[in-house]
Design a protein around this motif. Structure first.
Motif, PDB file in Angstrom:
ATOM      1  N   ALA A  58      -4.103   1.575   6.618  1.00  0.00           N
ATOM      2  CA  ALA A  58      -3.697   2.563   5.612  1.00  0.00           C
ATOM      3  C   ALA A  58      -3.848   3.980   6.154  1.00  0.00           C
ATOM      4  CB  ALA A  58      -4.537   2.396   4.349  1.00  0.00           C
ATOM      5  N   VAL A  95       0.829  -1.212   0.000  1.00  0.00           N
ATOM      6  CA  VAL A  95       0.000   0.000   0.000  1.00  0.00           C
ATOM      7  C   VAL A  95       0.863   1.261   0.000  1.00  0.00           C
ATOM      8  CG1 VAL A  95      -1.669   1.307   1.379  1.00  0.00           C
ATOM      9  CG2 VAL A  95      -1.967  -1.162   1.061  1.00  0.00           C
ATOM     10  N   PRO A 107      -3.312   3.801  -4.791  1.00  0.00           N
ATOM     11  CA  PRO A 107      -4.575   3.093  -5.043  1.00  0.00           C
ATOM     12  C   PRO A 107      -5.151   3.502  -6.393  1.00  0.00           C
ATOM     13  CG  PRO A 107      -4.891   4.829  -3.412  1.00  0.00           C
ATOM     14  CD  PRO A 107      -3.417   4.763  -3.675  1.00  0.00           C
ATOM     15  N   ARG A 165      -8.778   6.692   3.494  1.00  0.00           N
ATOM     16  CA  ARG A 165      -9.559   6.664   2.265  1.00  0.00           C
ATOM     17  C   ARG A 165      -9.723   5.222   1.781  1.00  0.00           C
ATOM     18  NH1 ARG A 165      -7.541   5.795  -2.736  1.00  0.00           N
ATOM     19  NH2 ARG A 165      -9.287   6.955  -3.643  1.00  0.00           N
ATOM     20  N   ARG A 166     -10.769   5.018   1.006  1.00  0.00           N
ATOM     21  CA  ARG A 166     -11.051   3.681   0.489  1.00  0.00           C
ATOM     22  C   ARG A 166      -9.922   3.244  -0.446  1.00  0.00           C
ATOM     23  NH1 ARG A 166     -15.506   0.374  -0.347  1.00  0.00           N
ATOM     24  NH2 ARG A 166     -15.430  -0.853  -2.253  1.00  0.00           N
ATOM     25  N   LEU A 167      -9.394   2.052  -0.232  1.00  0.00           N
ATOM     26  CA  LEU A 167      -8.253   1.583  -1.012  1.00  0.00           C
ATOM     27  C   LEU A 167      -8.653   0.925  -2.323  1.00  0.00           C
ATOM     28  CD1 LEU A 167      -5.902   0.043   1.716  1.00  0.00           C
ATOM     29  CD2 LEU A 167      -5.628   2.212   0.502  1.00  0.00           C
ATOM     30  N   MET A 220      -8.455  -8.057   4.254  1.00  0.00           N
ATOM     31  CA  MET A 220      -8.457  -6.738   3.626  1.00  0.00           C
ATOM     32  C   MET A 220      -8.973  -5.632   4.562  1.00  0.00           C
ATOM     33  SD  MET A 220      -7.743  -4.875   1.101  1.00  0.00           S
ATOM     34  CE  MET A 220      -8.020  -3.113   1.064  1.00  0.00           C
ATOM     35  N   PRO A 221     -10.013  -5.861   5.363  1.00  0.00           N
ATOM     36  CA  PRO A 221     -10.450  -4.783   6.261  1.00  0.00           C
ATOM     37  C   PRO A 221      -9.332  -4.286   7.183  1.00  0.00           C
ATOM     38  CG  PRO A 221     -12.154  -6.448   6.118  1.00  0.00           C
ATOM     39  CD  PRO A 221     -10.960  -7.005   5.403  1.00  0.00           C
ATOM     40  N   GLN A 231      -7.075  -2.053   5.185  1.00  0.00           N
ATOM     41  CA  GLN A 231      -7.743  -0.753   5.046  1.00  0.00           C
ATOM     42  C   GLN A 231      -7.566   0.089   6.307  1.00  0.00           C
ATOM     43  OE1 GLN A 231     -10.015   0.625   2.354  1.00  0.00           O
ATOM     44  NE2 GLN A 231      -9.352   2.319   3.635  1.00  0.00           N
ATOM     45  N   ARG A 232      -7.731  -0.527   7.470  1.00  0.00           N
ATOM     46  CA  ARG A 232      -7.591   0.227   8.729  1.00  0.00           C
ATOM     47  C   ARG A 232      -6.160   0.706   8.944  1.00  0.00           C
ATOM     48  NH1 ARG A 232     -11.736  -3.349  10.441  1.00  0.00           N
ATOM     49  NH2 ARG A 232     -10.255  -5.016  10.858  1.00  0.00           N
TER      50      ARG A 232
END
Length: 512
Positions: A382, A248, A253, A386-388, A375-376, A379-380
């Motif tokens: 990152a 990431v 993204p 923002r949505r990845l 994946m969640p 995401q947290r």
């Protein structure tokens, strides 16, 4: 290991001197994944309980959001080839057998009653089965009835606390076929499990209808709880967390181009567009074989190439669906929701198609040991929140489907997700499902044209230019004509902004 060492000789050399893998130390005992306080609160008749995986929980939340979309509440309808009269009794008996065999069909979901959201495996459950008589109707009316049924089913969510979280419905028609609709709570089953269950149900149905005794069923020692345990183990792994943080951090993204959507009032309505690649399959498989990669890697490489044409980023990531089943004997027969959509890294360094598919394959192998990290949690972790992932690619090959039993050329499917764009490669087609507010129908057709152009180039020449731009038929000429005639000018010693100002003054109403 199988990916990297693709021959029997290569695998034999790899395992020489390595200790045998034992399955015994991979088993999770019932109730081992929850605490004593939660165990004490469980109702009677529960055989096991364990946490929802993070992706399962995310699906449930998306499904229950009060926006009438009912994401991950799926309805699929299949045409069953059968020249004998339909028997509801045999189908119901087959349904009882699959419920006894598979824990997933006896699983309920409880979000709030315990210390964490749990899934409960019950000793017994009822699989709803129904029947509709469509005999005497023409094909057009039958299709309309099936579509109307899909709309009704999509609007009717399951009671998550009451298993089974699946429904089957038979539509009896004239001729040598009938139809079966499967309504699925996606958080408990993914595609491989869904199609395996359908084939098992139909096989049992035929045996029971014909008066035959089904063979005894021996359940695998591995269970879905072992998958959940694998995720918990991955969450505790600093190595897995660091791997995904690196992906990431080093890759932007991917986002769909601004302005490619259309304004739309009312509820969100997804649409589909597709292009076929069956006529290219022989050459695409040859590219895979000669490059020592899988056909999946070739299709994923084509997808990443198309995505690269929609962004200016030199290195980016986009979502790819991975399967995280335990690597244990019999796990392929255990129904469950094993999917994890992960950020897949790509850059523009490959010069030829062969280099690109080999690069993609190497990254698949690289991420494989880390695929259980949910994946969640990525995401947290990152920065910025923002949505990845806006785009998801899913390679599907349900080879357990018997074309002599289920017509793979007919059927309906309504399986919405929250992703603005999903891309699937299955049954010789690339199929996109898109939100028109993010990707208009016109641009969706442009997109599938790009997939076809890329796949044609890959099939024609494995050493072709992977860095060129591949557009749909006619679009390059359209762009040239839209640009208008080129007006030459004499070289002058002026700055660009001065030339721009003069042109603007001469034609103030012209489009820049």
């Amino acid at each position: 290991d199988v990916f990297e060492h693709r021959t029997v000789a290569g695998l034999a050399e790899l395992i020489t001197g390595r200790p045998a893998v034992t399955d015994a130390d991979r088993r999770v005992e019932p109730f081992a994944l929850i605490g004593e306080a939660d165990r004490a609160k469980l109702p009677e008749g529960v055989d096991d309980a364990y946490p929802l995986s993070q992706v399962q929980l995310g699906m449930v939340v998306e499904m229950l959001v009060d926006d009438s979309r009912n994401n991950y509440h799926n309805v699929s309808t299949f045409r069953v080839l059968d020249d004998k009269p339909f028997s509801l009794d045999a189908l119901q008996a087959a349904g009882r057998l699959v419920v006894e065999r598979h824990e997933a069909l006896r699983t309920s979901i409880e979000l709030n009653a315990y210390s964490v959201p749990l899934q409960l495996v019950h000793a017994t459950a009822e699989l709803p089965l129904g029947r509709q008589d469509l005999r005497g109707l023409d094909a057009e009316t039958v299709e309309r009835e099936l579509r109307d049924f899909t709309v009704r089913e999509r609007a009717t969510l399951f009671d998550l606390g009451t298993p089974s979280l699946m429904r089957f419905f038979a539509h009896v028609t004239d001729g040598d076929c009938w139809w079966i609709s499967v309504t699925e709570c996606h958080p408990v089953l993914e595609g491989w499990s869904h199609h395996s269950l359908l084939m098992e149900l139909l096989a049992l149905y035929r045996q029971l209808r014909d008066g035959l005794e089904p063979e005894p069923y021996e359940a695998p020692a591995v269970r879905f709880a072992d998958f959940v345990a694998g995720e918990l183990e991955s969450l505790a792994s600093t190595e897995d967390r660091a791997y995904w943080r690196g992906v990431v951090d080093r890759h932007a993204p991917f986002s769909l181009p601004t302005g490619w959507g259309e304004q739309q009032d009312g509820p969100r309505e997804l649409y589909q567009a597709w292009t076929q690649w069956e006529d290219l399959e022989r050459d695409l498989r040859k590219l895979a074989t000669d490059s020592k990669v899988s056909l999946k890697s070739v299709m994923l490489a084509a997808h990443l190439k198309v995505m690269s044409q929609l962004t200016g980023e030199e290195a980016f990531h986009t979502g790819v669906v991975c399967d995280a089943r335990p690597e244990v004997l019999g796990a392929d027969r255990v129904l469950g929701m094993y999917l994890n959509t992960l950020p897949f890294a790509v850059d523009r360094s490959a010069r030829t198609w062969r280099e690109l598919v080999q690069q993609v394959f190497a990254r698949e192998v690289e991420l494989w040991p880390h695929r259980r990290f949910p994946m969640p949690e990525i995401q947290r972790d990152a920065a910025g929140g923002r949505r990845l992932l806006d785009v998801m690619f899913n390679y599907q090959d349900f080879r357990q489907m018997d074309a002599t039993v289920v017509d793979d050329r007919a059927g309906l499917d309504d399986s919405p997700t929250e992703f603005p764009l999903t891309v699937s490669s299955r049954a010789g087609h690339v199929i996109i499902t898109a939100d028109p507010r993010m990707l208009s129908r016109v641009n969706g057709e442009r997109l599938v044209g790009m997939y076809r152009a890329v796949l044609e180039s890959m099939a024609a020449d494995p050493d072709g230019d992977a860095q060129a731009v591949y557009l749909p038929v006619g679009e390059r000429d359209l762009l040239h004509s839209a640009a208008g005639p080129v007006v030459p000018s004499a070289p002058v010693e002026r700055c660009v902004h001065q030339i721009f100002e003069e042109r603007a003054a001469a034609s103030p109403d012209a489009v820049a």
